[in-house]
Design a protein around this motif. Sequence first.
Motif, short mmCIF file in Angstrom:
data_model
loop_
_atom_site.label_atom_id
_atom_site.label_comp_id
_atom_site.label_asym_id
_atom_site.label_seq_id
_atom_site.Cartn_x
_atom_site.Cartn_y
_atom_site.Cartn_z
N ARG A 149 33.29 30.41 52.16
CA ARG A 149 34.19 29.47 51.50
C ARG A 149 34.98 30.15 50.38
NH1 ARG A 149 31.61 26.33 48.52
NH2 ARG A 149 29.53 27.20 48.82
N LYS A 150 36.24 29.74 50.24
CA LYS A 150 37.09 30.26 49.17
C LYS A 150 37.18 29.22 48.05
CE LYS A 150 40.32 30.79 52.18
NZ LYS A 150 41.63 31.03 52.83
N MET A 151 37.16 29.70 46.83
CA MET A 151 37.23 28.81 45.66
C MET A 151 38.20 29.39 44.63
SD MET A 151 33.26 27.70 44.93
CE MET A 151 33.80 26.87 43.40
N MET A 152 39.11 28.55 44.14
CA MET A 152 39.92 28.94 43.00
C MET A 152 39.05 28.80 41.77
SD MET A 152 42.77 29.82 44.34
CE MET A 152 43.55 30.19 42.78
N LEU A 153 38.78 29.91 41.10
CA LEU A 153 37.80 29.92 40.02
C LEU A 153 38.40 29.57 38.67
CD1 LEU A 153 35.83 33.14 41.03
CD2 LEU A 153 35.29 30.75 41.57
N ASP A 154 39.47 30.25 38.30
CA ASP A 154 40.04 30.03 36.97
C ASP A 154 41.31 30.85 36.85
OD1 ASP A 154 40.37 29.13 34.40
OD2 ASP A 154 38.36 29.65 33.73
N PHE A 155 41.96 30.75 35.71
CA PHE A 155 43.17 31.53 35.43
C PHE A 155 43.24 31.74 33.92
CE2 PHE A 155 44.35 27.11 35.16
CZ PHE A 155 45.11 27.05 34.01
N GLU A 156 44.04 32.72 33.54
CA GLU A 156 44.25 33.00 32.12
C GLU A 156 45.72 33.34 31.91
OE1 GLU A 156 43.33 33.32 28.10
OE2 GLU A 156 42.13 32.56 29.77
N LEU A 157 46.33 32.74 30.90
CA LEU A 157 47.74 32.95 30.62
C LEU A 157 47.94 34.08 29.63
CD1 LEU A 157 48.95 29.25 30.31
CD2 LEU A 157 49.58 30.85 32.10
N GLY A 158 49.02 34.81 29.81
CA GLY A 158 49.39 35.89 28.91
C GLY A 158 50.84 36.25 29.13
N SER A 159 51.29 37.22 28.37
CA SER A 159 52.68 37.66 28.51
C SER A 159 52.85 38.60 29.70
CB SER A 159 53.15 38.35 27.23
OG SER A 159 52.33 39.47 26.94
N SER A 160 51.74 39.20 30.18
CA SER A 160 51.80 40.14 31.30
C SER A 160 50.40 40.30 31.88
CB SER A 160 52.35 41.51 30.85
OG SER A 160 51.49 42.07 29.87
N GLU A 161 50.30 41.11 32.92
CA GLU A 161 49.00 41.40 33.53
C GLU A 161 48.31 42.50 32.74
OE1 GLU A 161 49.05 42.22 37.69
OE2 GLU A 161 50.30 40.49 38.20
N SER A 162 47.80 42.15 31.60
CA SER A 162 47.17 43.14 30.74
C SER A 162 45.66 43.12 30.91
CB SER A 162 47.54 42.88 29.28
OG SER A 162 46.96 41.67 28.85
N ARG A 163 45.02 44.19 30.44
CA ARG A 163 43.57 44.29 30.51
C ARG A 163 42.90 43.25 29.64
NH1 ARG A 163 40.63 49.59 28.31
NH2 ARG A 163 42.30 49.19 26.86
N GLU A 164 43.51 42.94 28.48
CA GLU A 164 42.92 41.96 27.57
C GLU A 164 42.92 40.57 28.20
OE1 GLU A 164 45.17 44.16 26.80
OE2 GLU A 164 44.08 45.49 25.43
N VAL A 165 44.03 40.20 28.84
CA VAL A 165 44.11 38.87 29.46
C VAL A 165 43.11 38.76 30.59
CG1 VAL A 165 45.60 37.28 30.73
CG2 VAL A 165 46.53 38.59 28.81
N CYS A 166 43.05 39.79 31.42
CA CYS A 166 42.09 39.77 32.53
C CYS A 166 40.65 39.79 32.01
CB CYS A 166 42.34 40.97 33.44
SG CYS A 166 41.35 40.95 34.96
N GLY A 167 40.41 40.51 30.92
CA GLY A 167 39.07 40.54 30.35
C GLY A 167 38.62 39.17 29.87
N ARG A 168 39.54 38.40 29.26
CA ARG A 168 39.19 37.05 28.82
C ARG A 168 38.85 36.17 30.02
NH1 ARG A 168 43.76 37.67 25.35
NH2 ARG A 168 44.96 36.21 26.64
N LEU A 169 39.60 36.32 31.09
CA LEU A 169 39.34 35.54 32.30
C LEU A 169 37.96 35.86 32.87
CD1 LEU A 169 40.10 33.74 34.71
CD2 LEU A 169 41.30 35.71 35.68
N LEU A 170 37.64 37.14 32.99
CA LEU A 170 36.35 37.54 33.56
C LEU A 170 35.19 37.12 32.66
CD1 LEU A 170 37.27 41.07 34.95
CD2 LEU A 170 37.16 38.92 36.19
#
Length: 392
Positions: A149-170
């Motif tokens: 099964r596939k699940m949409m887990l979450d998202f995080e907003l930022g100005s770009s695809e940065s490591r910090e934004v992705c880190g907050r999401l994870l």
Amino acid sequence: EELCGGLYHPKTNSDFKRAGSAKGSVIFSNCRKEKIMRPRVRHRNQNREKKLISYLAARNGDEVNAAILRALKAGVSSRDMAGLFPGISSGTGKSSVSRHWAAEGLKAIEKLRGRELRGEEFFCLMLDGIVLSCGQTAIAALGVTTDGRKMMLDFELGSSESREVCGRLLSRLQNRGFRNVKGTRLLVVLDGARPLKNAVMEKFRNPLIQRCLVHKERNIKACLSKRHWRELSRLFNNLRGAEGAEAGREKLDDIKNFLREKNKKALDSLEEAGEELIALHSVGAPSSLHTSLLSTNCIENAFNNVRRKIGGVYRWRAETDQAERWLAFAMLETEKGFRRIRGHKDIPSLLNVLLIPTDSTRPPQAHAPGEGGAPPENKLLDKKEEKKEIAT
């Protein structure tokens, strides 16, 4: 009549009495408001009006609000609501509809991010970004469970695809209970963005990074003449159909030999990905799962549906939670059409090859490319290199 008795036969022992009538309105099932003369009732002793439950129920606009929300979900703009419900003057104005939608969007955020993930076992995580405007980008996460099964887990907003934004999401996913099957490596499928990879390597131990073949093929085609595209597609299809480390490396070498004679820039683009292009091949994953797991198509297709839902928004206000409300709603709606991934019956075979050896004593720095472990700090991109990667 229950409170006061009949019009000409009042109840003598009742605490209530009739008090004439007043102008009012009720809402019918066709969402039209009709004017009526409503009866009024007062307390005999306290001389204050008694609200009639039946009249309050007849004025209840929940059905109208539900109809307005259904229209918004179907793509009707807030400006057109008055034309869709011509009999309702109040509640269909642009501001009123926006308030209804804001309240519904907050419920969607709570539903998406309030789901407990501890009861699920995930073996695959896909990360990708969706651009909303020049100053807003959302990094979204899609998980695949052990039963396909596939699940949409979450998202995080930022100005770009940065490591910090992705880190907050994870980090938020881990706090909500996201975990892979115990004793196995987490398969992470990425499009090649280095900031996303760095964030994954920081947050997860020993992940298996699989580079998206669709993105890589698209990037290579941009370096080649169109007359070579068909042959390149054939070679990539051969790579997708290969099973096992030896066959995968052989098909990858065929692509290298083809590009070596055509374009050096295209060859450099292929070699930049390295063994991550055949990460699944290298562990001996069943080829029946290659269609779904050798690319980020699962989350890309979800993004296509998300864009259809948010296509009516032409101005994103970064100072509010507008983007979060719309994205949460769109992802939940998109998830309703999800099916199991192709080849999901072979997931147990994949889990067997993703097992972590119990006698493994290699330090995190000693892992080969494509394997897990935190990379040395000097290998992480600094801010200038990260900005350059984002711009590319």
